[in-house]
Design an enzyme around this catalytic site. Sequence first.
Site, mmCIF file in Angstrom:
data_model
loop_
_atom_site.group_PDB
_atom_site.id
_atom_site.type_symbol
_atom_site.label_atom_id
_atom_site.label_comp_id
_atom_site.label_asym_id
_atom_site.label_seq_id
_atom_site.Cartn_x
_atom_site.Cartn_y
_atom_site.Cartn_z
ATOM 1 N N ARG A 54 0.840 -1.196 0.000
ATOM 2 C CA ARG A 54 0.000 0.000 0.000
ATOM 3 C C ARG A 54 0.871 1.240 0.000
ATOM 4 N NH1 ARG A 54 -1.027 2.270 4.499
ATOM 5 N NH2 ARG A 54 -1.375 0.340 5.664
ATOM 6 N N TYR A 107 -16.692 16.060 -16.288
ATOM 7 C CA TYR A 107 -17.089 14.663 -16.158
ATOM 8 C C TYR A 107 -18.131 14.520 -15.050
ATOM 9 C CZ TYR A 107 -16.633 9.814 -14.587
ATOM 10 O OH TYR A 107 -16.885 8.534 -14.176
#
Length: 384
Positions: A54, A107
């Site tokens: 991560r 968007y």
Amino acid sequence: MSDRHFSQHFETLAIHAGNTADPLTGAVVPPIYQVSTYKQDGVGGLRGGYEYSRSANPTRTALEENLAALEGGRRGLAFASGLAAEDCLLRTLLRPGDHVVIPNDAYGGTFRLFAKVATRWGVEWSVADSADPAAVRAALTPKTRAVWVETPSNPLLGITDIAAVAQVAREAGARLVVDNTFATPYLQQPLALGADVVVHSLTKYMGGHSDVVGGALIVSDPELGEELAFHQNAMGAVAGPFDSWLVLRGTKTLAVRMDRHSENAGKVADLLTRHARVTHVLYPGLPDHPGHETAAKQMRAFGGMVSFRVAGGEEAAVEVCDRAKVFTLGESLGGVESLIEHPGRMTHASAAGSALEVPSDLVRLSVGIENADDLLEDLQQALG
């Protein structure tokens, strides 16, 4: 990037930046490090700086170095999706009570993130026509911390003068964020024009083959890069190693694909301007497009996205989408295959009833790299 890769030409960077040969085998393609954790050389002794995927993964690192080089930035960060990248950026830049200017054409997912998520967190926003720097300036408040633009915009293909709006934002002490998804760094480099942050949906042209979902942030300020990296690790929506590998493969052919996308889109736009059932064509490569001169100044070519409005209204537009055969009816964009969609019912349904609502007779095309004659013939039959 190896010292031997001295060229700064885009096509060379796309192939070599971040793509160091594997030191063990000499493999010219970075391996997929499908791993969660790493053996440490003693407590706190990280081998190569890796401890947990991560926080960092070698395949993702290669992609992030590649993205930074292509955008001319100092730091690139890869995420699980474009919206994950945007969410990380908002949480890094903003605090409750801060204000953002967003464009009147964007968007639908970006609008939803502001209207339905960031608002509940206490972030204020207002809409401005980013093609007009004066309108952006008028929308600023003492609390404005960021100005957000897309250029070309989605789905109306509006063009923003990045340098002009960067100056407006800078004078107000705000950061300029540019969504460069439609243009890609091959056609346009916002950081060089004064932007502070570049956003990408890697799902689109950067990956280029409709087989991966990802997002990215690229910055020129190392301190901002460190802040973003902290939040990326703390929030965890990172790009996985296989997804990173797919995008890294895609960027190698970005230049040749964008050349073909742009060439085909120009031919499609020309056909549409001459068709009796088309009332308006939205493509910055057309001389009568209001942003044509600005696009020609800040872009290498005009991209592969074309939108148009159909005589007969919404149902006629939907019918065109349904009749297409080579153009696949589907959301997203930027793959090698051509796509067609009805933004009002599909990608931009979340903007219905807002200042960002799109015309109901609008059709959006993502023009692929097929033979142009086949695409033109398909549109002719779809329009009837």
